[in-house]
Design a protein around this motif. Sequence first.
Motif, mmCIF file in Angstrom:
data_model
loop_
_atom_site.group_PDB
_atom_site.id
_atom_site.type_symbol
_atom_site.label_atom_id
_atom_site.label_comp_id
_atom_site.label_asym_id
_atom_site.label_seq_id
_atom_site.Cartn_x
_atom_site.Cartn_y
_atom_site.Cartn_z
ATOM 1 N N TYR A 123 -7.291 -15.749 -4.455
ATOM 2 C CA TYR A 123 -7.656 -14.338 -4.684
ATOM 3 C C TYR A 123 -7.859 -13.619 -3.352
ATOM 4 O O TYR A 123 -7.345 -12.509 -3.152
ATOM 5 N N GLU A 124 -8.595 -14.251 -2.444
ATOM 6 C CA GLU A 124 -8.886 -13.583 -1.162
ATOM 7 C C GLU A 124 -7.607 -13.255 -0.407
ATOM 8 O O GLU A 124 -7.457 -12.177 0.158
ATOM 9 N N GLU A 125 -6.645 -14.198 -0.447
ATOM 10 C CA GLU A 125 -5.356 -13.947 0.239
ATOM 11 C C GLU A 125 -4.606 -12.791 -0.424
ATOM 12 O O GLU A 125 -4.065 -11.914 0.249
ATOM 13 N N LEU A 126 -4.573 -12.800 -1.760
ATOM 14 C CA LEU A 126 -3.799 -11.789 -2.488
ATOM 15 C C LEU A 126 -4.430 -10.402 -2.354
ATOM 16 O O LEU A 126 -3.715 -9.397 -2.251
ATOM 17 N N VAL A 127 -5.753 -10.345 -2.366
ATOM 18 C CA VAL A 127 -6.438 -9.043 -2.265
ATOM 19 C C VAL A 127 -6.039 -8.334 -0.974
ATOM 20 O O VAL A 127 -5.819 -7.118 -0.958
ATOM 21 N N ASP A 128 -5.917 -9.109 0.098
ATOM 22 C CA ASP A 128 -5.575 -8.496 1.389
ATOM 23 C C ASP A 128 -4.222 -7.796 1.346
ATOM 24 O O ASP A 128 -3.978 -6.877 2.127
ATOM 25 N N ALA A 129 -3.333 -8.235 0.436
ATOM 26 C CA ALA A 129 -1.990 -7.637 0.382
ATOM 27 C C ALA A 129 -1.869 -6.620 -0.755
ATOM 28 O O ALA A 129 -0.786 -6.086 -0.991
ATOM 29 N N ALA A 130 -2.984 -6.353 -1.476
ATOM 30 C CA ALA A 130 -2.891 -5.519 -2.694
ATOM 31 C C ALA A 130 -3.241 -4.061 -2.407
ATOM 32 O O ALA A 130 -4.052 -3.756 -1.531
ATOM 33 N N ASP A 131 -2.619 -3.151 -3.201
ATOM 34 C CA ASP A 131 -2.987 -1.729 -3.152
ATOM 35 C C ASP A 131 -4.111 -1.431 -4.135
ATOM 36 O O ASP A 131 -4.812 -0.434 -4.009
ATOM 37 N N ALA A 132 -4.234 -2.268 -5.165
ATOM 38 C CA ALA A 132 -5.303 -2.121 -6.161
ATOM 39 C C ALA A 132 -5.437 -3.446 -6.889
ATOM 40 O O ALA A 132 -4.493 -4.249 -6.926
ATOM 41 N N VAL A 133 -6.624 -3.666 -7.461
ATOM 42 C CA VAL A 133 -6.891 -4.914 -8.188
ATOM 43 C C VAL A 133 -7.444 -4.573 -9.565
ATOM 44 O O VAL A 133 -8.286 -3.684 -9.697
ATOM 45 N N ALA A 134 -6.965 -5.289 -10.600
ATOM 46 C CA ALA A 134 -7.536 -5.155 -11.945
ATOM 47 C C ALA A 134 -8.120 -6.499 -12.344
ATOM 48 O O ALA A 134 -7.427 -7.532 -12.283
#
Length: 308
Positions: A123-134
């Motif tokens: 999750y931490e890795e993916l959040v850094d590359a995300a424009d928004a999270v649901a």
Amino acid sequence: MILTVTLNTALDVTYTVDALVPHTSHRVGDVTERPGGKGLNVARVLGALGHESVVTGFAGGHTGDVLRGLLAPLAPRDALVPVAGNTRRTLAVTDRSTGDTTQFNEPGPQVSPDEWAAFLRTYEELVDAADAVALCGSLPPGIHVGAYAELVRIARAAAVPVLLDTSGEPLRRGIAARPDLVKPNAEELARLTGSREPSRAAGDARRRGAHAVVASLGPEGLLAVTPQGLWRAAPPAAVRGNPTGAGDSAVAGLLSALAEGLEWPERLARAVALSTATVLAPAAGEFDAAAYAQLLPRVTVEPYTPTP
Ligand SMILES: O=P(O)(O)OC[C@@]1(O)O[C@H](CO)[C@@H](O)[C@@H]1O
């Protein structure tokens, strides 16, 4: 990229029967199986709207393999974390005589502390590359009740807008971690705040920490209570059908419109048109694209003034 989190993914099975009668046996007409859990539905709708998404959460056992196999040809990138237990199934039974649907949701697999730690790394890795999270849906057994609050804090620390769509204590704690948006239904809001009047309850949820609240009012549409104002968005007419996944389509509408830089009224119109078009599609978590195109210009969005 929009990241959707489904900690309790599900293989959604939908049965259609002529009439659902308790204490009798039924011959099932249509059977469909779809990869589900709220965040997977959100990602599927985002894909249909032309938005890139990544799905994470847990998948395991035979049901997890089936779910991943069904997910592969669909738009989202699969970043699901393996779990030793078996991914759950849900069963939606649609009664042709009334058009109503009855839902049965299994609890989900037990998740160990090591599996949760592996998820957090992903999750931490993916959040850094995300424009928004649901962050979407129920928690499987073994995951602590403050899990969503933890995930909200990680997204906020990375300055990524985060939407929370869950219920009960995980919602209460998640709100206290100050998410950008929560999307409860009126019932969940009432349970959380003790107020049955949605605009008052949504105002209370904002005071508890949510930056903005979009409350789902079922067939009557959405109520948004935000720092920019209050709006009511309603479909042109109530429709009957399978509402499974309608709220997830609303989430996809809100997030896609946010990512496109649209303002609240356009975001709400898209969310209502998509959720209504989802009720009109027979299988859980799918929407009727032609109905969506027809509905979008006919959704009414009006500023809302609460009664004193
Ligand atoms: O048990 P949860 O996680 O609250 O809800 C699960 C679920 O019913 O929600 C979706 C519809 O919103 C279905 O795809 C899914 O199986």
